[in-house]
Design a protein around this motif. Structure first.
Motif, PDB file in Angstrom:
ATOM      1  N   LEU A   7      34.035  29.748  35.891  1.00 35.31           N
ATOM      2  CA  LEU A   7      34.449  29.790  34.578  1.00 35.31           C
ATOM      3  C   LEU A   7      35.965  30.035  34.446  1.00 35.31           C
ATOM      4  CD1 LEU A   7      31.937  32.306  33.077  1.00 35.31           C
ATOM      5  CD2 LEU A   7      31.888  29.727  32.761  1.00 35.31           C
ATOM      6  N   ILE A   8      36.574  29.621  33.133  1.00 38.03           N
ATOM      7  CA  ILE A   8      38.060  29.882  32.953  1.00 38.03           C
ATOM      8  C   ILE A   8      38.498  31.117  32.262  1.00 38.03           C
ATOM      9  CG2 ILE A   8      40.212  28.701  32.296  1.00 38.03           C
ATOM     10  CD1 ILE A   8      38.918  27.083  34.658  1.00 38.03           C
ATOM     11  N   ALA A   9      39.196  31.919  32.698  1.00 38.11           N
ATOM     12  CA  ALA A   9      39.720  32.969  31.983  1.00 38.11           C
ATOM     13  C   ALA A   9      41.110  32.959  31.272  1.00 38.11           C
ATOM     14  CB  ALA A   9      39.625  34.286  33.050  1.00 38.11           C
ATOM     15  N   GLY A  10      41.960  31.858  31.544  1.00 40.59           N
ATOM     16  CA  GLY A  10      42.881  31.580  31.027  1.00 40.59           C
ATOM     17  C   GLY A  10      43.474  30.358  31.429  1.00 40.59           C
ATOM     18  N   TYR A  11      44.746  29.943  30.740  1.00 43.57           N
ATOM     19  CA  TYR A  11      45.348  28.612  31.343  1.00 43.57           C
ATOM     20  C   TYR A  11      46.728  28.728  30.626  1.00 43.57           C
ATOM     21  CZ  TYR A  11      45.455  27.256  26.261  1.00 43.57           C
ATOM     22  OH  TYR A  11      45.722  27.325  24.799  1.00 43.57           O
ATOM     23  N   THR A  12      47.576  27.823  31.483  1.00 43.58           N
ATOM     24  CA  THR A  12      48.880  27.495  30.967  1.00 43.58           C
ATOM     25  C   THR A  12      49.146  25.920  31.252  1.00 43.58           C
ATOM     26  OG1 THR A  12      49.769  29.738  32.041  1.00 43.58           O
ATOM     27  CG2 THR A  12      51.311  27.974  31.944  1.00 43.58           C
TER      28      THR A  12
ATOM     29  N   LYS B 232      40.605  31.298  37.056  1.00 44.50           N
ATOM     30  CA  LYS B 232      39.421  31.404  37.257  1.00 44.50           C
ATOM     31  C   LYS B 232      38.991  32.674  36.773  1.00 44.50           C
ATOM     32  CE  LYS B 232      38.628  27.198  39.338  1.00 44.50           C
ATOM     33  NZ  LYS B 232      37.220  26.812  39.317  1.00 44.50           N
ATOM     34  N   ALA B 233      37.804  32.709  36.199  1.00 48.24           N
ATOM     35  CA  ALA B 233      37.320  34.019  35.918  1.00 48.24           C
ATOM     36  C   ALA B 233      36.920  34.719  36.842  1.00 48.24           C
ATOM     37  CB  ALA B 233      36.295  33.715  34.663  1.00 48.24           C
TER      38      ALA B 233
ATOM     39  N   GLY C 142      43.382  41.863  43.487  1.00 46.17           N
ATOM     40  CA  GLY C 142      42.813  41.503  44.698  1.00 46.17           C
ATOM     41  C   GLY C 142      42.709  40.113  44.872  1.00 46.17           C
ATOM     42  N   ALA C 143      41.607  39.484  45.319  1.00 40.97           N
ATOM     43  CA  ALA C 143      41.311  38.310  45.147  1.00 40.97           C
ATOM     44  C   ALA C 143      41.114  37.557  43.972  1.00 40.97           C
ATOM     45  CB  ALA C 143      40.125  37.976  46.066  1.00 40.97           C
ATOM     46  N   ALA C 144      41.829  36.382  43.920  1.00 39.87           N
ATOM     47  CA  ALA C 144      41.899  35.438  42.494  1.00 39.87           C
ATOM     48  C   ALA C 144      42.024  34.138  43.036  1.00 39.87           C
ATOM     49  CB  ALA C 144      42.976  35.975  41.656  1.00 39.87           C
ATOM     50  N   GLU C 145      42.021  33.321  41.972  1.00 37.72           N
ATOM     51  CA  GLU C 145      42.209  31.795  42.021  1.00 37.72           C
ATOM     52  C   GLU C 145      42.605  31.209  40.904  1.00 37.72           C
ATOM     53  OE1 GLU C 145      39.514  29.399  44.822  1.00 37.72           O
ATOM     54  OE2 GLU C 145      38.699  28.601  42.803  1.00 37.72           O
TER      55      GLU C 145
ATOM     56  N   LEU D  87      52.875  27.771  42.620  1.00 34.59           N
ATOM     57  CA  LEU D  87      52.856  28.696  43.604  1.00 34.59           C
ATOM     58  C   LEU D  87      53.737  30.018  43.178  1.00 34.59           C
ATOM     59  CD1 LEU D  87      53.717  26.452  46.595  1.00 34.59           C
ATOM     60  CD2 LEU D  87      52.013  27.955  46.252  1.00 34.59           C
ATOM     61  N   ARG D  88      54.467  30.016  42.097  1.00 43.86           N
ATOM     62  CA  ARG D  88      55.196  31.201  41.530  1.00 43.86           C
ATOM     63  C   ARG D  88      54.214  32.027  40.495  1.00 43.86           C
ATOM     64  NH1 ARG D  88      60.714  28.635  39.506  1.00 43.86           N
ATOM     65  NH2 ARG D  88      60.718  30.742  38.534  1.00 43.86           N
ATOM     66  N   PHE D  89      52.942  31.391  40.194  1.00 45.46           N
ATOM     67  CA  PHE D  89      52.075  32.141  39.236  1.00 45.46           C
ATOM     68  C   PHE D  89      51.726  33.535  39.870  1.00 45.46           C
ATOM     69  CE2 PHE D  89      48.477  32.711  36.683  1.00 45.46           C
ATOM     70  CZ  PHE D  89      48.709  32.058  35.711  1.00 45.46           C
TER      71      PHE D  89
END
Length: 139
Positions: A75-80, A8-9, A105-108, A95-97
């Motif tokens: 928004l999306i900032a990147g993907y795998t 997530k962005a 800090g906080a991210a999703e 869970l290993r990402f």
């Protein structure tokens, strides 16, 4: 089964802040592990939405809306993109990402399965996609 892990962005990513070496190294290590396991299909970061656009549809009419877009958290900032044998395996990898926050800090991240051609009723249109080599389960 293919799954997309979406980063997530944040206001930082939308401002174009680049990750520090430590985060890049953690991401490289994670993606190297995916590659060694044979499950990595693709991965990339996305530039800020200010450099993109959206196409809106109203029936046959189309209009272009230039970025930036509000609500960075939507928004999306990147993907795998990975191919694994089960939802559980995808969850284990998710869970290993590494924490993708530029500031630590906080991210999703969000993980969703992709449709496979086998999910659709057989038909000529699906065969056209199969011939293109997209959306198909490949060994």
């Amino acid at each position: 089964m293919r799954f997309m892990i979406m980063v997530k962005a944040s206001p930082d990513t939308e401002a174009g802040a680049m990750p520090e070496e430590g985060l890049i190294a953690a991401m490289a290590e994670y993606h190297e592990a995916l590659a060694r396991a044979g499950v990595l299909l693709d991965a990339s970061g996305l530039k800020p939405s200010a450099q993109g656009w959206r196409v809106r549809y109203d029936g046959e009419r189309r209009s272009v809306v230039d970025g930036p877009f509000a609500e960075a958290k939507e928004l999306i900032a990147g993907y795998t993109l990975i191919r694994v044998g089960s939802r559980e395996e995808a969850l284990d990898w998710a869970l290993r990402f590494p924490n993708p926050a530029v500031d630590g800090g906080a991210a999703e991240i969000e993980v969703r399965p992709l449709y496979e051609l086998e999910d659709f009723e057989p038909g000529d249109a699906i065969e056209r996609f199969r011939e293109l080599g997209v959306g198909a389960v490949q060994a």
